[in-house]
Scaffold this motif. Structure first.
Motif, short mmCIF file in Angstrom:
data_model
loop_
_atom_site.label_atom_id
_atom_site.label_comp_id
_atom_site.label_asym_id
_atom_site.label_seq_id
_atom_site.Cartn_x
_atom_site.Cartn_y
_atom_site.Cartn_z
N TYR A 111 48.85 39.40 -69.56
CA TYR A 111 49.81 38.48 -70.15
C TYR A 111 49.61 37.03 -69.72
CZ TYR A 111 52.39 42.49 -71.84
OH TYR A 111 52.75 43.64 -72.49
N LEU A 112 48.96 36.79 -68.61
CA LEU A 112 48.81 35.45 -68.09
C LEU A 112 48.09 34.49 -69.05
CD1 LEU A 112 49.46 33.67 -65.66
CD2 LEU A 112 47.26 34.32 -64.69
N PRO A 113 46.99 34.88 -69.68
CA PRO A 113 46.35 33.94 -70.62
C PRO A 113 47.28 33.54 -71.77
CG PRO A 113 44.87 35.73 -70.12
CD PRO A 113 46.19 36.09 -69.51
N PHE A 114 48.07 34.47 -72.27
CA PHE A 114 49.00 34.17 -73.34
C PHE A 114 50.06 33.18 -72.87
CE2 PHE A 114 53.03 35.12 -75.54
CZ PHE A 114 52.67 34.74 -76.81
N VAL A 115 50.59 33.39 -71.69
CA VAL A 115 51.62 32.50 -71.14
C VAL A 115 51.06 31.10 -70.92
CG1 VAL A 115 53.10 32.10 -69.13
CG2 VAL A 115 52.94 34.39 -70.12
N LEU A 173 48.56 29.67 -72.56
CA LEU A 173 48.38 29.04 -73.86
C LEU A 173 49.70 28.57 -74.46
CD1 LEU A 173 45.66 31.29 -75.52
CD2 LEU A 173 45.42 28.96 -74.67
N VAL A 174 50.76 29.34 -74.29
CA VAL A 174 52.07 28.93 -74.78
C VAL A 174 52.53 27.68 -74.03
CG1 VAL A 174 54.51 29.57 -74.86
CG2 VAL A 174 52.78 31.19 -75.61
N GLY A 175 52.30 27.63 -72.73
CA GLY A 175 52.67 26.46 -71.94
C GLY A 175 51.92 25.22 -72.39
N ILE A 176 50.63 25.36 -72.64
CA ILE A 176 49.83 24.22 -73.10
C ILE A 176 50.31 23.76 -74.48
CG2 ILE A 176 47.52 23.55 -73.89
CD1 ILE A 176 46.42 25.36 -71.64
N ALA A 177 50.60 24.70 -75.37
CA ALA A 177 51.09 24.35 -76.70
C ALA A 177 52.43 23.62 -76.61
CB ALA A 177 51.23 25.60 -77.56
N TYR A 178 53.31 24.07 -75.74
CA TYR A 178 54.60 23.40 -75.59
C TYR A 178 54.42 22.00 -75.01
CZ TYR A 178 59.30 22.21 -74.21
OH TYR A 178 60.50 21.56 -74.07
N ALA A 179 53.52 21.85 -74.06
CA ALA A 179 53.28 20.53 -73.47
C ALA A 179 52.75 19.55 -74.52
CB ALA A 179 52.30 20.64 -72.30
N ILE A 180 51.84 20.01 -75.35
CA ILE A 180 51.32 19.16 -76.43
C ILE A 180 52.44 18.81 -77.41
CG2 ILE A 180 49.77 19.10 -78.42
CD1 ILE A 180 47.81 20.77 -76.71
#
Length: 57
Positions: A33-37, A39-46
């Protein structure tokens, strides 16, 4: 592209059954699950950065 996807898929259930102890099972779950989390964090930051930039214009 499909071939790469098939080769990268891991069988989590198989790893859980062959796990030597519960700590290994927890590591498998976190590792899956870590890679998904991330990627979601990076998307939210952008998204947050772009929204803030748009509001300041």
């Amino acid at each position: 592209m499909y071939l790469i996807t098939v080769l990268q898929q891991t069988d989590i259930e198989k790893k859980m059954q062959e796990a030597p102890n519960s700590a290994y099972e927890i590591g498998v779950v976190i590792g899956s699950y870590l890679p998904f989390v991330v990627l979601v964090g990076i998307a939210y930051a952008i998204y947050y950065y772009q929204k803030k930039r748009k509001d300041s214009e």
